[in-house]
Design an enzyme around this catalytic site. Structure first.
Site, PDB file in Angstrom:
ATOM      1  N   ASP A   1      -3.141   3.349  18.110  1.00 13.74           N
ATOM      2  CA  ASP A   1      -4.393   3.738  18.755  1.00 13.74           C
ATOM      3  C   ASP A   1      -4.849   5.116  18.276  1.00 13.74           C
ATOM      4  OD1 ASP A   1      -2.760   5.593  20.281  1.00 13.74           O
ATOM      5  OD2 ASP A   1      -2.122   3.834  21.441  1.00 13.74           O
ATOM      6  N   ASP A  34       1.426   4.221  18.005  1.00 13.21           N
ATOM      7  CA  ASP A  34       1.072   3.842  19.368  1.00 13.21           C
ATOM      8  C   ASP A  34       1.382   5.007  20.305  1.00 13.21           C
ATOM      9  OD1 ASP A  34       0.657   2.594  21.799  1.00 13.21           O
ATOM     10  OD2 ASP A  34       2.600   1.565  21.766  1.00 13.21           O
ATOM     11  N   HIS A  52      -4.959  -2.659   3.262  1.00 13.26           N
ATOM     12  CA  HIS A  52      -4.528  -3.524   4.361  1.00 13.26           C
ATOM     13  C   HIS A  52      -4.649  -5.016   4.046  1.00 13.26           C
ATOM     14  CE1 HIS A  52      -8.799  -3.465   4.483  1.00 13.26           C
ATOM     15  NE2 HIS A  52      -8.825  -4.417   5.391  1.00 13.26           N
ATOM     16  N   ASP A  53      -5.165  -5.363   2.861  1.00 17.95           N
ATOM     17  CA  ASP A  53      -5.323  -6.770   2.483  1.00 17.95           C
ATOM     18  C   ASP A  53      -4.355  -7.219   1.395  1.00 17.95           C
ATOM     19  OD1 ASP A  53      -7.516  -7.202   4.183  1.00 17.95           O
ATOM     20  OD2 ASP A  53      -8.969  -6.660   2.629  1.00 17.95           O
ATOM     21  N   ASP A 105     -15.384   2.221   9.098  1.00 18.82           N
ATOM     22  CA  ASP A 105     -15.526   0.933   8.431  1.00 18.82           C
ATOM     23  C   ASP A 105     -16.806   0.270   8.941  1.00 18.82           C
ATOM     24  OD1 ASP A 105     -14.641  -1.413   6.977  1.00 18.82           O
ATOM     25  OD2 ASP A 105     -12.596  -0.692   7.321  1.00 18.82           O
ATOM     26  N   ASP A 137       1.890   0.346  24.587  1.00 16.50           N
ATOM     27  CA  ASP A 137       1.473  -1.059  24.693  1.00 16.50           C
ATOM     28  C   ASP A 137       1.737  -1.831  23.392  1.00 16.50           C
ATOM     29  OD1 ASP A 137      -0.465  -0.125  22.992  1.00 16.50           O
ATOM     30  OD2 ASP A 137      -2.173  -0.846  24.161  1.00 16.50           O
ATOM     31  N   GLU A 159     -16.722  -2.043  -0.544  1.00 11.74           N
ATOM     32  CA  GLU A 159     -15.684  -2.981  -0.987  1.00 11.74           C
ATOM     33  C   GLU A 159     -16.362  -4.011  -1.871  1.00 11.74           C
ATOM     34  OE1 GLU A 159     -12.370  -6.100   0.768  1.00 11.74           O
ATOM     35  OE2 GLU A 159     -14.371  -5.983   1.609  1.00 11.74           O
ATOM     36  N   ASN A 205       0.709   4.963  23.804  1.00 10.95           N
ATOM     37  CA  ASN A 205       0.859   4.649  25.235  1.00 10.95           C
ATOM     38  C   ASN A 205       1.792   3.478  25.523  1.00 10.95           C
ATOM     39  OD1 ASN A 205      -0.727   2.654  24.240  1.00 10.95           O
ATOM     40  ND2 ASN A 205      -2.285   2.754  25.826  1.00 10.95           N
ATOM     41  N   ASP A 233     -17.518  -2.907   4.335  1.00  8.31           N
ATOM     42  CA  ASP A 233     -16.826  -4.177   4.191  1.00  8.31           C
ATOM     43  C   ASP A 233     -17.704  -5.195   3.452  1.00  8.31           C
ATOM     44  OD1 ASP A 233     -14.391  -5.646   5.095  1.00  8.31           O
ATOM     45  OD2 ASP A 233     -15.849  -6.926   6.114  1.00  8.31           O
TER      46      ASP A 233
HETATM   47  O1  ISL Z   1      -7.918 -10.567   1.617  1.00  9.00           O
HETATM   48  C1  ISL Z   1      -8.728 -11.288   1.101  1.00  9.00           C
HETATM   49  C2  ISL Z   1      -8.737 -12.750   1.249  1.00  9.00           C
HETATM   50  O2  ISL Z   1      -7.863 -13.306   0.295  1.00  9.00           O
HETATM   51  C3  ISL Z   1      -9.801 -10.712   0.374  1.00  9.00           C
HETATM   52  O3  ISL Z   1     -10.473 -11.626  -0.362  1.00  9.00           O
HETATM   53  C4  ISL Z   1     -10.653 -10.106   1.462  1.00  9.00           C
HETATM   54  O4  ISL Z   1     -10.978 -11.080   2.393  1.00  9.00           O
HETATM   55  C5  ISL Z   1     -11.931  -9.596   0.924  1.00  9.00           C
HETATM   56  O5  ISL Z   1     -11.600  -8.600   0.016  1.00  9.00           O
HETATM   57  C6  ISL Z   1     -12.751  -9.054   2.077  1.00  9.00           C
HETATM   58  O6  ISL Z   1     -11.999  -8.182   2.867  1.00  9.00           O
HETATM   59  C7  ISL Z   1     -12.598  -7.505   3.927  1.00  9.00           C
HETATM   60  O7  ISL Z   1     -13.339  -8.353   4.784  1.00  9.00           O
HETATM   61  C8  ISL Z   1     -12.615  -9.306   5.539  1.00  9.00           C
HETATM   62  C9  ISL Z   1     -11.391  -8.710   6.243  1.00  9.00           C
HETATM   63  O8  ISL Z   1     -10.570  -9.735   6.724  1.00  9.00           O
HETATM   64  C10 ISL Z   1     -10.587  -7.821   5.322  1.00  9.00           C
HETATM   65  O9  ISL Z   1      -9.531  -7.230   6.024  1.00  9.00           O
HETATM   66  C11 ISL Z   1     -11.540  -6.808   4.767  1.00  9.00           C
HETATM   67  O10 ISL Z   1     -10.902  -5.833   3.980  1.00  9.00           O
HETATM   68  C12 ISL Z   1     -13.579  -9.862   6.557  1.00  9.00           C
HETATM   69  O11 ISL Z   1     -14.180  -8.821   7.266  1.00  9.00           O
HETATM   70 CA    CA Z   2      -1.475   1.810  22.168  1.00  9.17          CA
END
Ligand code: ISL
Ligand code: CA
Length: 556
Positions: free
Chosen positions: A29, A21, A328-329, A98, A25, A255, A23, A200
């Protein structure tokens, strides 16, 4: 096999909200990322995958886009974006954005128009269906984030489809206007000079038009058979290639939820003119039970090896994949596959050896290079992820076992990987001077970038060394791969080789010392790298592999 830059490069994934971050908040960013470009460059990666940074009401942290042509307010301005891109290019790095076009936000102008009336020109940008005979949803499909995949809209008395949250309506790719809009926005960013896209849920864009009820008893299976790989998916991707991708020197990584190994090369085969590579997800879903991640089942090293073996064999010399062990998932690498307690540093280093020496383009998630771990917040109120919160509500309503639920959240919930990047031991780990949007992992006084840089034995320097080693030996890129002992329960041992060199990688996935014998005789081997330091090669007929040790040998 064709030689090309995106096979040789390494990707580093940034989740902008949690990176830095600038700034105060409390939200990461673009200027925060700009501040850290030298750090990223120094690590030795080549390509940044920047999580969605477009205008968004943030129901799903930017995976719900309301304007594809502008930057999210919280992340900065288009001028900041241009500076970021320039900062990367001037350092010889590249940028992937993305591309989230299976769905938009319900606050996108297209959807706001679409819901107004049945004859609105944007009606067919989305999937609207009349209620079933009983007034309920058109079919039994369920959302990735719990509950029906259909939402009723009073105004026109119809349901719309949303495979994710109800604020993420699915776009109708059957409509040529939708496809044109997507190609147009892709060209807009490519013309700015970006180097490609992470796409995605790309296999979900073509729907099964009968919208028939599906077998929903196992979610992973439902995705593979009903939501993913629809009848026109390859036609759409090939059209996108023809219209957009082929005109730029870029890479794409799709993905791949629901892409099974037999279908992989249909997306990434060299002759297909579709994508450069995909993220296959079997090793992410292997511990999901019938109802998904909050219904976990055990997994073992044997599953991990089987999955990488099957995919390597299936894509062969024809296709290409990206190798990742977290993003991130999904839970933190070291917490999921290693030992984040006594052997945090050792096992994080060992896992980096797997990540960087399998066949495919490695993708490192932010924080892995300092061994960041899963988190356990005190209360559900501290969680931010819409998936976790939705399933919590559902479990409560259904009288579920809430202790078991929270345990699943601690192991597999998405907020494990979304706590802020830990830069130093000052308040909030140097991530922000304000109130962070999500709590930090309290191990930051120990686990942080500043400490890692001050310690020559840190995970950071191990990544750096390995990244440099990989660059020097193209065998790790183009060489073939063979699992040397698929049934060993603790050791993952494989060979990478081509006409120039042969490497043997031996990884111990246990907290015990293992006496390991290579099943084949390789003659004289030289130990190049071990996360225990270069200790004597020992008796190569019988290697004593220390707890969570990883070794890379070269055949002399
Ligand atoms: O994290 C999951 C749910 O259990 C995965 O199944 C995930 O949703 C799936 O791989 C799709 O992910 C992507 O699209 C989603 C988003 O929330 C995820 O962060 C992204 O990586 C919807 O856009
Ligand atoms: Ca910020």
């Amino acid at each position: 096999m064709k030689k090309i830059w995106w096979k040789e490069n390494v990707i580093y994934q940034i989740y902008p909200r949690s990176f830095k971050d600038s700034n105060g908040d409390g939200i990461g960013d673009l200027r925060g990322i700009i501040e850290k470009l030298d750090y990223i460059k120094d690590l030795g990666v080549d390509i940044i995958w920047l999580g969605p940074s477009f205008k968004s009401p943030n129901d799903d942290n930017g995976y719900d886009i309301s304007d594809y042509y502008d930057i999210m307010d919280e992340f900065g301005t288009m001028a900041d974006f241009d500076e970021l891109l320039e900062g990367l290019h001037s350092r010889g790095m590249k940028l992937l954005m993305d591309l989230v076009v299976n769905h938009s936000s319900d606050e996108h102008n297209w959807f706001e128009e679409s819901r107004k009336s049945k004859d609105n020109p944007y009606r067919d940008y989305y999937w609207w269906k009349p209620p079933a005979a009983d007034g309920g949803p058109p079919n039994n499909w369920i959302s990735f984030f719990g509950g029906s995949a259909w939402e009723f809209d009073e105004l026109t008395g119809e349901y719309y489809l949303h495979l994710f949250t109800k604020k993420q309506p699915d776009l109708n790719w059957e409509n040529p206007k939708v496809r044109e809009e997507v190609y147009k926005l892709m060209r807009f960013w490519l013309d700015k000079g970006i180097d490609g896209f992470r796409m995605d849920v790309i296999p979900l864009i073509s729907k099964r038009l009968d919208f028939a009820d599906a077998d929903i008893s196992n979610f992973t299976n439902l995705v593979a058979t009903t939501y993913s790989n629809g009848p026109r998916v390859h036609e759409f991707i090939q059209e996108m290639h023809e219209e957009v991708l082929q005109h730029y020197d870029i890479m794409t990584v799709g993905e791949g939820p629901g892409i099974t190994k037999d279908l992989g090369n249909l997306y990434v085969g060299e002759s297909r003119k579709e994508l450069s590579m995909i993220f296959h997800l079997d090793h992410m879903f292997m511990d999901h039970g019938d109802k998904g991640r909050f219904d976990p089942i055990p997994f073992s090293l044997l599953d991990v090896k089987r999955i990488f073996n099957e995919w390597d064999e299936a894509t062969g010399d024809e296709g290409w994949v990206s190798i990742f062990l977290d993003n991130h998932d999904f839970a933190r690498i070291v917490s999921r596959f290693g030992n984040d307690k006594e052997y945090r540093v050792t096992s994080a280093k060992m896992l980096s050896m797997l990540l960087l020496t399998l066949r495919g383009t490695p993708c490192i998630y932010q924080g892995s290079e300092i061994g960041m771990t899963n988190v356990k917040f005190d209360s559900i109120d501290d969680y931010r992820d819409v998936e976790t919160l939705n399933f919590y509500k559902l479990a409560k309503e259904n009288g579920g076992d809430m202790d078991a639920f929270m345990n699943a959240v601690y192991t597999l919930g998405r907020d494990n990987v979304r706590t802020p990047m830990q830069w130093n031991d000052s308040e909030n780990a140097g991530f922000t001077t304000g109130q962070p949007w999500i709590n930090l992992n309290q191990n930051y006084p120990e686990v942080n970038v500043e400490n890692a840089i001050a310690d020559p034995n840190s995970i950071f320097y191990f990544y750096k060394k390995l990244l440099a080693f990989r660059k020097e030996h193209s065998t790790f890129v183009y060489g073939n791969y063979k699992d040397l002992d698929p049934s060993h329960e603790k050791i993952y041992a494989y060979r990478r080789s081509d006409k120039n060199e042969t490497f043997i990688v031996v990884l111990n996935f246990s907290s015990e010392t293992v006496d390991f014998k290579l099943p084949e005789y390789y003659g004289e081997l030289e130990l190049c790298i071990s996360n225990y330091g270069i200790i004597d090669g020992g008796d190569l007929e019988n290697i004593k592999v220390m707890p969570w040790e990883g070794r890379i040998y070269r055949k002399k």
